[in-house]
Design a protein around this motif. Sequence first.
Motif, PDB file in Angstrom:
ATOM      1  N   SER A  85       0.845  -1.209   0.000  1.00  0.00           N
ATOM      2  CA  SER A  85       0.000   0.000   0.000  1.00  0.00           C
ATOM      3  C   SER A  85       0.874   1.250   0.000  1.00  0.00           C
ATOM      4  O   SER A  85       2.084   1.172   0.268  1.00  0.00           O
ATOM      5  CB  SER A  85      -0.914   0.035   1.238  1.00  0.00           C
ATOM      6  OG  SER A  85      -0.143   0.254   2.399  1.00  0.00           O
ATOM      7  N   GLY A  86       0.232   2.390  -0.238  1.00  0.00           N
ATOM      8  CA  GLY A  86       0.947   3.666  -0.123  1.00  0.00           C
ATOM      9  C   GLY A  86       1.340   3.909   1.325  1.00  0.00           C
ATOM     10  O   GLY A  86       2.400   4.493   1.603  1.00  0.00           O
ATOM     11  N   SER A  87       0.503   3.478   2.255  1.00  0.00           N
ATOM     12  CA  SER A  87       0.831   3.634   3.675  1.00  0.00           C
ATOM     13  C   SER A  87       2.086   2.832   4.007  1.00  0.00           C
ATOM     14  O   SER A  87       2.963   3.298   4.749  1.00  0.00           O
ATOM     15  CB  SER A  87      -0.325   3.114   4.542  1.00  0.00           C
ATOM     16  OG  SER A  87      -1.512   3.787   4.215  1.00  0.00           O
ATOM     17  N   TRP A 119      -2.544  13.007   4.819  1.00  0.00           N
ATOM     18  CA  TRP A 119      -3.280  11.786   5.134  1.00  0.00           C
ATOM     19  C   TRP A 119      -2.739  11.237   6.452  1.00  0.00           C
ATOM     20  O   TRP A 119      -1.592  11.522   6.818  1.00  0.00           O
ATOM     21  CB  TRP A 119      -3.127  10.775   3.999  1.00  0.00           C
ATOM     22  CG  TRP A 119      -3.974   9.543   4.174  1.00  0.00           C
ATOM     23  CD1 TRP A 119      -3.533   8.259   4.318  1.00  0.00           C
ATOM     24  CD2 TRP A 119      -5.403   9.481   4.226  1.00  0.00           C
ATOM     25  NE1 TRP A 119      -4.609   7.412   4.459  1.00  0.00           N
ATOM     26  CE2 TRP A 119      -5.770   8.140   4.409  1.00  0.00           C
ATOM     27  CE3 TRP A 119      -6.414  10.454   4.140  1.00  0.00           C
ATOM     28  CZ2 TRP A 119      -7.086   7.710   4.516  1.00  0.00           C
ATOM     29  CZ3 TRP A 119      -7.735  10.038   4.243  1.00  0.00           C
ATOM     30  CH2 TRP A 119      -8.062   8.680   4.429  1.00  0.00           C
ATOM     31  N   THR A 121      -1.678   8.319   7.314  1.00  0.00           N
ATOM     32  CA  THR A 121      -0.459   7.506   7.228  1.00  0.00           C
ATOM     33  C   THR A 121       0.709   8.234   6.557  1.00  0.00           C
ATOM     34  O   THR A 121       1.715   7.621   6.230  1.00  0.00           O
ATOM     35  CB  THR A 121      -0.730   6.153   6.536  1.00  0.00           C
ATOM     36  OG1 THR A 121      -1.383   6.389   5.298  1.00  0.00           O
ATOM     37  CG2 THR A 121      -1.573   5.251   7.423  1.00  0.00           C
ATOM     38  N   ASP A 190       5.685  12.494  -0.078  1.00  0.00           N
ATOM     39  CA  ASP A 190       4.516  11.613  -0.133  1.00  0.00           C
ATOM     40  C   ASP A 190       3.763  11.977  -1.417  1.00  0.00           C
ATOM     41  O   ASP A 190       3.086  13.010  -1.495  1.00  0.00           O
ATOM     42  CB  ASP A 190       3.638  11.827   1.107  1.00  0.00           C
ATOM     43  CG  ASP A 190       2.403  10.930   1.102  1.00  0.00           C
ATOM     44  OD1 ASP A 190       1.989  10.494   0.014  1.00  0.00           O
ATOM     45  OD2 ASP A 190       1.834  10.694   2.183  1.00  0.00           O
ATOM     46  N   CYS A 192       1.532  10.000  -2.849  1.00  0.00           N
ATOM     47  CA  CYS A 192       0.472   8.992  -2.966  1.00  0.00           C
ATOM     48  C   CYS A 192      -0.741   9.500  -3.731  1.00  0.00           C
ATOM     49  O   CYS A 192      -1.529   8.706  -4.236  1.00  0.00           O
ATOM     50  CB  CYS A 192       0.079   8.492  -1.586  1.00  0.00           C
ATOM     51  SG  CYS A 192       1.325   7.377  -0.903  1.00  0.00           S
ATOM     52  N   GLU A 193      -0.900  10.830  -3.820  1.00  0.00           N
ATOM     53  CA  GLU A 193      -2.020  11.380  -4.600  1.00  0.00           C
ATOM     54  C   GLU A 193      -1.523  11.951  -5.917  1.00  0.00           C
ATOM     55  O   GLU A 193      -2.282  12.627  -6.606  1.00  0.00           O
ATOM     56  CB  GLU A 193      -2.688  12.518  -3.799  1.00  0.00           C
ATOM     57  CG  GLU A 193      -3.209  12.051  -2.461  1.00  0.00           C
ATOM     58  CD  GLU A 193      -3.884  13.142  -1.657  1.00  0.00           C
ATOM     59  OE1 GLU A 193      -3.825  14.323  -2.060  1.00  0.00           O
ATOM     60  OE2 GLU A 193      -4.470  12.815  -0.622  1.00  0.00           O
ATOM     61  N   SER A 214       1.024   5.506  -4.167  1.00  0.00           N
ATOM     62  CA  SER A 214      -0.030   4.534  -3.848  1.00  0.00           C
ATOM     63  C   SER A 214      -0.708   4.065  -5.128  1.00  0.00           C
ATOM     64  O   SER A 214      -0.968   4.865  -6.033  1.00  0.00           O
ATOM     65  CB  SER A 214      -1.063   5.194  -2.941  1.00  0.00           C
ATOM     66  OG  SER A 214      -2.255   4.424  -2.904  1.00  0.00           O
ATOM     67  N   HIS A 219      -6.905   5.416  -7.179  1.00  0.00           N
ATOM     68  CA  HIS A 219      -5.848   6.348  -7.600  1.00  0.00           C
ATOM     69  C   HIS A 219      -5.674   6.350  -9.128  1.00  0.00           C
ATOM     70  O   HIS A 219      -6.404   5.668  -9.825  1.00  0.00           O
ATOM     71  CB  HIS A 219      -4.560   6.018  -6.853  1.00  0.00           C
ATOM     72  CG  HIS A 219      -4.663   6.375  -5.388  1.00  0.00           C
ATOM     73  ND1 HIS A 219      -3.639   6.946  -4.681  1.00  0.00           N
ATOM     74  CD2 HIS A 219      -5.695   6.269  -4.512  1.00  0.00           C
ATOM     75  CE1 HIS A 219      -4.031   7.161  -3.430  1.00  0.00           C
ATOM     76  NE2 HIS A 219      -5.272   6.756  -3.304  1.00  0.00           N
TER      77      HIS A 219
HETATM   78  C1  LIG Z   1      -1.292  11.673   0.851  1.00  0.00           C
HETATM   79  C2  LIG Z   1      -1.530  10.213   1.073  1.00  0.00           C
HETATM   80  N1  LIG Z   1      -0.573   9.466   1.638  1.00  0.00           N
HETATM   81  C3  LIG Z   1      -0.730   8.139   1.855  1.00  0.00           C
HETATM   82  C4  LIG Z   1      -1.884   7.497   1.474  1.00  0.00           C
HETATM   83  C5  LIG Z   1      -2.038   6.037   1.747  1.00  0.00           C
HETATM   84  O1  LIG Z   1      -2.143   5.258   0.600  1.00  0.00           O
HETATM   85  P1  LIG Z   1      -2.846   3.812   0.685  1.00  0.00           P
HETATM   86  O2  LIG Z   1      -4.311   4.046   0.720  1.00  0.00           O
HETATM   87  O3  LIG Z   1      -2.407   3.118  -0.561  1.00  0.00           O
HETATM   88  O4  LIG Z   1      -2.366   3.149   1.906  1.00  0.00           O
HETATM   89  C6  LIG Z   1      -2.930   8.230   0.880  1.00  0.00           C
HETATM   90  C7  LIG Z   1      -4.168   7.563   0.467  1.00  0.00           C
HETATM   91  O5  LIG Z   1      -4.837   7.919  -0.435  1.00  0.00           O
HETATM   92  C8  LIG Z   1      -2.746   9.624   0.684  1.00  0.00           C
HETATM   93  O6  LIG Z   1      -3.736  10.379   0.143  1.00  0.00           O
END
Ligand SMILES: Cc1ncc(COP(=O)(O)O)c(C=O)c1O
Length: 425
Positions: A85-87, A119, A121, A190, A192-193, A214, A219
Amino acid sequence: MSEREKLKRQVFEAVEAYCSAAHDFSFDSTAPIVRLHEPTFSADEINAALDCMLTTQVTMGTKVKVFEKSFCAPFGHRNGVMSNSGSSANLLAIAALANPDARDALRPGDEVIVPALSWSTTVWPLVQLGLVPVIVDVDPKTLNIETNALERAIGPKTRGVMIVHVYGNPCDMDAISTICDNHELVLIEDCCEALGASFGGSPVGAFGRFGTFSFYFSHHMTTLEGGITIAQGADDAELMRILRAHGWIREVEDQEHWRRRYPNIHPRFLFVNLGYNLRATELQGAMGMVQLPKLDGYVSARRTSAQWLLDRLERHAELLQLQSETAGGYHSWFGFPITVSSNAPFDVDDITTALNKKGIETRPIICGNIARQPGLQMYPHRVYGDLTHSDAVMARGFSFGNHQDIDRVASAYIADAIDEFVEAL
Ligand SMILES: Cc1ncc(COP(=O)(O)O)c(C=O)c1O
């Protein structure tokens, strides 16, 4: 063709037939619904994943490796570590940075600056590794970390900055890189977006010591769940490969290094550090390889619909604040965020209720101001300034979908719904 191959072909053809009958996610003006997201995958991705299942090669292997290398190509190196995951991508970056085996490791109690609009995480890995998040306000136009506040928030214990490219809008990487260089701060992005976004021609994620992405279902491209951490240093990537899987050397590139160092322990079961299990599956690697070539097209569809809406909604500028693309940046428009002006004669619930009634789904912007979330109150952190802009986004912000299936008709439907709401005031 062997009997097995023939049977597989039939399975794949059945999937193709199913998807062409069932997977039409385009906007239907006779039954209008604008979802926050529509799937980016169909028969090709499903068959790529099914192929892993049919051959029973499901755990992390060659396909994940090939995906990691392909994903990293635009960044000019091969240091990508895919995870579930992105987290997990964020956790791996921070766990590597704070590991005793890391170059210039961060220590418990060291501070890392993060934007309030992030976010959960983005921030939790810092807390989990004993670091102290320092929360800084965002710019109300770009929604990204406010760079003057960032610099002012630096204190004697500050060692790093973890930025978020909010909704795919690249942060001002000239200003942030200069601040990090001047104050010897490590930078983590980060992203992830922000798949497909860039600044000054370089993809986001290429500026920091680590960049994280992510591939969650909603996404720009997906492996259902999934993420990747890219690192400028091969040493950081090797460390993340160890941390990703049990503290084991099984996935490192330089096996010999560890075998020579510990000749008396069986090399197949040699554990040289602590670790998690954050591995991706082979199915995710296979899906990623099919999705990756589609990413640019998806991003350009998102940019087209966002630009059209920006122009069209300008007439409501006194009531609705739209996100501005950072100068020099290429925004990948994860969604379409709006903040209701403080002097508007309505609140965010009024407008989102009106849009929801018309089938237009909405949601808050990321997790609002992370400093106001109860989870953070239990752990050490520092807040810099009054976070006015992030509070405004939390209290008066919302977003709707801006995905690859939003065409001009769907965009016009959204814009008309907003006009109608405003005209009825
Ligand atoms: C800025 C940001 N970081 C981290 C994440 C975590 O990604 P994931 O949902 O794949 O764990 C997200 C999730 O959308 C996010 O918006």
